[in-house]
Design a protein around this motif. Structure first.
Motif, PDB file in Angstrom:
ATOM      1  N   UNK A  75       0.825  -1.210   0.000  1.00 14.20           N
ATOM      2  CA  UNK A  75       0.000   0.000   0.000  1.00 14.20           C
ATOM      3  C   UNK A  75       0.856   1.255   0.000  1.00 14.20           C
ATOM      4  N   UNK A  76       1.872   1.293   0.840  1.00 16.67           N
ATOM      5  CA  UNK A  76       2.666   2.506   1.001  1.00 16.67           C
ATOM      6  C   UNK A  76       3.675   2.721  -0.123  1.00 16.67           C
ATOM      7  N   UNK A  77       3.985   1.689  -0.912  1.00 18.02           N
ATOM      8  CA  UNK A  77       4.930   1.875  -2.011  1.00 18.02           C
ATOM      9  C   UNK A  77       4.380   2.873  -3.034  1.00 18.02           C
ATOM     10  N   UNK A  78       3.070   2.957  -3.131  1.00 16.67           N
ATOM     11  CA  UNK A  78       2.458   3.967  -3.990  1.00 16.67           C
ATOM     12  C   UNK A  78       2.867   5.368  -3.538  1.00 16.67           C
ATOM     13  N   UNK A  79       2.941   5.572  -2.220  1.00 20.06           N
ATOM     14  CA  UNK A  79       3.302   6.894  -1.716  1.00 20.06           C
ATOM     15  C   UNK A  79       4.787   7.191  -1.930  1.00 20.06           C
ATOM     16  N   UNK A  80       5.631   6.147  -1.925  1.00 20.07           N
ATOM     17  CA  UNK A  80       7.052   6.372  -2.222  1.00 20.07           C
ATOM     18  C   UNK A  80       7.237   6.810  -3.669  1.00 20.07           C
ATOM     19  N   UNK A  81       6.518   6.146  -4.589  1.00 18.79           N
ATOM     20  CA  UNK A  81       6.548   6.588  -5.977  1.00 18.79           C
ATOM     21  C   UNK A  81       6.016   8.002  -6.098  1.00 18.79           C
ATOM     22  N   UNK A  82       4.958   8.313  -5.328  1.00 23.95           N
ATOM     23  CA  UNK A  82       4.408   9.664  -5.351  1.00 23.95           C
ATOM     24  C   UNK A  82       5.407  10.691  -4.873  1.00 23.95           C
ATOM     25  N   UNK A  83       6.208  10.345  -3.878  1.00 24.30           N
ATOM     26  CA  UNK A  83       7.239  11.257  -3.381  1.00 24.30           C
ATOM     27  C   UNK A  83       8.258  11.569  -4.480  1.00 24.30           C
ATOM     28  N   UNK A  84       8.748  10.535  -5.149  1.00 19.44           N
ATOM     29  CA  UNK A  84       9.717  10.753  -6.234  1.00 19.44           C
ATOM     30  C   UNK A  84       9.080  11.572  -7.359  1.00 19.44           C
ATOM     31  N   UNK A  85       7.849  11.236  -7.722  1.00 19.63           N
ATOM     32  CA  UNK A  85       7.156  11.974  -8.769  1.00 19.63           C
ATOM     33  C   UNK A  85       6.959  13.430  -8.402  1.00 19.63           C
ATOM     34  N   UNK A  86       6.638  13.708  -7.134  1.00 19.11           N
ATOM     35  CA  UNK A  86       6.444  15.088  -6.691  1.00 19.11           C
ATOM     36  C   UNK A  86       7.745  15.873  -6.752  1.00 19.11           C
ATOM     37  N   UNK A  87       8.848  15.239  -6.369  1.00 17.85           N
ATOM     38  CA  UNK A  87      10.148  15.915  -6.413  1.00 17.85           C
ATOM     39  C   UNK A  87      10.566  16.234  -7.841  1.00 17.85           C
ATOM     40  N   UNK A  88      10.255  15.326  -8.757  1.00 13.61           N
ATOM     41  CA  UNK A  88      10.640  15.528 -10.167  1.00 13.61           C
ATOM     42  C   UNK A  88       9.647  16.408 -10.914  1.00 13.61           C
ATOM     43  N   UNK A  89       8.391  16.414 -10.466  1.00  9.63           N
ATOM     44  CA  UNK A  89       7.352  17.136 -11.197  1.00  9.63           C
ATOM     45  C   UNK A  89       7.589  18.629 -11.279  1.00  9.63           C
ATOM     46  N   UNK A  90       8.068  19.234 -10.172  1.00  6.02           N
ATOM     47  CA  UNK A  90       8.299  20.673 -10.156  1.00  6.02           C
ATOM     48  C   UNK A  90       9.295  21.136 -11.202  1.00  6.02           C
TER      49      UNK A  90
END
Length: 528
Positions: A75-90
């Motif tokens: 379940x939480x691995x989705x949030x780890x991917x989200x963290x990386x995506x958020x850092x790269x998205x900006x």
């Protein structure tokens, strides 16, 4: 607020299409956040859900055996991917534009569910969740910026709320599907639908997507920016104020500048041609040519200066080193963390298992009702963000969540189904009032344009880390403290979040820019 007739006049079909296509990204964030809630037992081979006749199928087993710790990891691995995506998205959206960044996010959002739906073991499942998280995390950075730049003036709060509305719609879709597909191998369909939605978004953006006019203007494409804005607002709309807000002068100034540049170039071409046939005599300067060259050079220098200034965006670390931005980043990070630590995702991710012992078969149905209520409240409360202001909505929201956390804890501890059900509904309704939509607005309203991308990355990184903490540790903490008592912890977080909101968060409603929000340059407040 403008009159209703003026409000709807600004809602052109083209604008609504662009915003609808963009908000599919946050919709998928909500979808993946809740997709494992209802089918948890059948996915993890819980004894009461297992079907011995199909569980050992060699190609696609009915389920994947997992203990609570392993399921928490998936379940939480989705949030780890989200963290990386958020850092790269900006950085991606700042350097390459909002449209290209959304397309990249859509690709990841389409690939991740493919791994999930075809998973035969925990490794493939977590890989799919991580990849889906990359797309969702990037979208939660990009889309609020895009909406803020596309929405009509005076309606940014209203349209900005639709980031959270879309998240809630995604939660509702997956909770509804879970009612009918949480048995046998049909849970794989729930996961695959997320990929299909991402493919639809990619196609829509490729065929008819459009770059943000403000990003175009900030990157030296003022004429194109004006054309896009005119198409979005309609040919009868007055776009002078918006164009002036880009720091490029009025719409007429842009027209005059373009015309001067073109006429200067035409004259230069004509002069070059005539020079070969009969140049001016020595000592008799071509005054018209010199004036046109000066005008053209001035126009070129203006455009170059604007472009050079716009390109100087602040990076991920630079926003913390800039004294004008540091407090804004702290405020945004605080409210994003508060959004999660007040406990909303304990219901979104684990509501069915949390309430199943208390409400039995009605737990799944209650979660669907919660998702419906979340959508209704967020849509209904959207105008309040512009009418009452961001800060009042936040404080009412946090107070409501804190009080209902206490009631939910009491209801679960003392096995009072009615109190628990009412507390859950009011808890979620309070979230939709302010703590759901407003943090996404503040990320782009508290800082100057050059810091928006980096600030969004900080904000969403903090949000995803807090989401990971809740996703990974809520089942464990709930078990260790005893049933329901974890909501006393969430109530404590709500009290702290309320105090920090009073201290750190300024009101942004009706303010022209970040300098006016923080009182750095004075300026009059517009009517909100």
């Amino acid at each position: 607020m403008p009159p209703a007739r003026e409000t709807f006049r600004d809602w052109t079909p083209y604008l609504l299409f662009l915003l609808s296509s963009a908000t599919i990204g946050p919709l998928l964030f909500g979808y993946h956040l809740a997709e494992l809630n209802e089918p948890q037992e059948v996915i993890t081979c819980a004894p009461q859900k297992a079907n011995p006749s199909t569980i050992t199928s060699p190609n696609f087993p009915q389920c994947i055996p997992m203990d609570p710790l392993q399921f928490g990891l998936v379940t939480s691995f989705f949030t780890l991917g989200g963290l990386v995506g958020a850092l790269c998205g900006g950085p991606i959206t700042t350097n390459y534009g909002r449209l290209k960044a959304m397309l990249v996010a859509a690709v990841f959002a389409a690939i991740g569910p493919l791994f999930e739906a075809l998973a035969t073991n925990i490794a493939l499942f977590t890989t799919g969740r991580f990849i889906a998280g990359l797309g969702a995390g990037a979208s939660t950075v990009i889309v609020p910026i895009y909406i803020s730049e596309m929405a009509p003036p005076g309606q940014k709060g209203f349209f900005g709320s639709f980031t959270q509305v879309s998240i809630n719609v995604g939660i509702l879709i997956t909770q509804f599907l879970g009612l009918f597909l949480s048995h046998g191998q049909l849970w794989r369909i729930i996961l695959a639908v997320g990929g299909a939605i991402a493919v639809a978004q990619f196609v829509a953006l490729m065929l008819a997507g459009q770059e943000s006019p403000k990003w175009l203007a900030d990157n030296g494409q003022a004429a194109r920016a004006k054309r896009v804005l005119r198409r979005m607002r309609g040919h009868e709309a007055d776009i002078d104020e918006e164009v002036a807000g880009w720091g490029l002068g009025s719409e007429q100034d842009l027209d005059d500048e373009e015309e001067t540049l073109l006429s200067g170039e035409d004259h230069m071409a004509h002069h070059s041609s005539s020079s070969s046939n009969g140049a001016p005599q020595d000592g008799q300067p071509d005054v018209g040519s010199r004036d046109q060259q000066s005008a053209g050079a001035l126009t070129h220098s203006k455009t170059a200066a604007k472009t050079e200034q716009a390109v100087k965006t602040l990076g991920f670390l630079a926003v913390l080193q800039n004294p004008d931005m540091r407090r804004a980043v702290l405020a945004v990070v605080m409210i994003m963390v508060a959004q999660q630590l007040c406990g909303i995702n304990s219901i979104v991710m684990y509501g069915v298992s949390l309430l199943s012992g208390l409400l039995e078969a009605n737990a799944a149905l209650l979660n669907v009702l919660v998702a419906v209520l979340n959508v209704v409240v967020t849509v209904s409360a959207a105008p309040l963000v512009d009418r009452l202001g961001r800060k009042p909505c936040l404080l009412m929201s946090i107070a409501g969540m804190g009080v209902n956390s206490l009631l939910l804890a009491i209801g679960i501890m003392h096995s009072i189904p009615v109190l628990s059900a009412i507390a859950v509904l009011l808890f979620v309704a309070s979230f939709g009032l302010g703590l759901g939509p407003v943090p996404f607005l503040l990320s782009s309203e508290l800082v100057a344009a050059e810091a928006v991308g980096a600030t969004q990355s900080w904000a969403l990184a903090a949000n995803w880390i807090a989401t990971f903490v809740v996703a990974q540790f809520f089942p464990l903490v709930n078990e260790r403290l005893g049933k329901g008592q974890v909501y006393f912890v969430f109530a404590g977080f709500a009290a702290v979040a309320g105090g920090l909101t009073v201290w750190l968060i300024p009101e942004t409603r009706g303010k022209r820019d970040a300098d006016e929000v923080w009182g750095r340059k004075g300026g009059g407040e517009r009517g909100g």
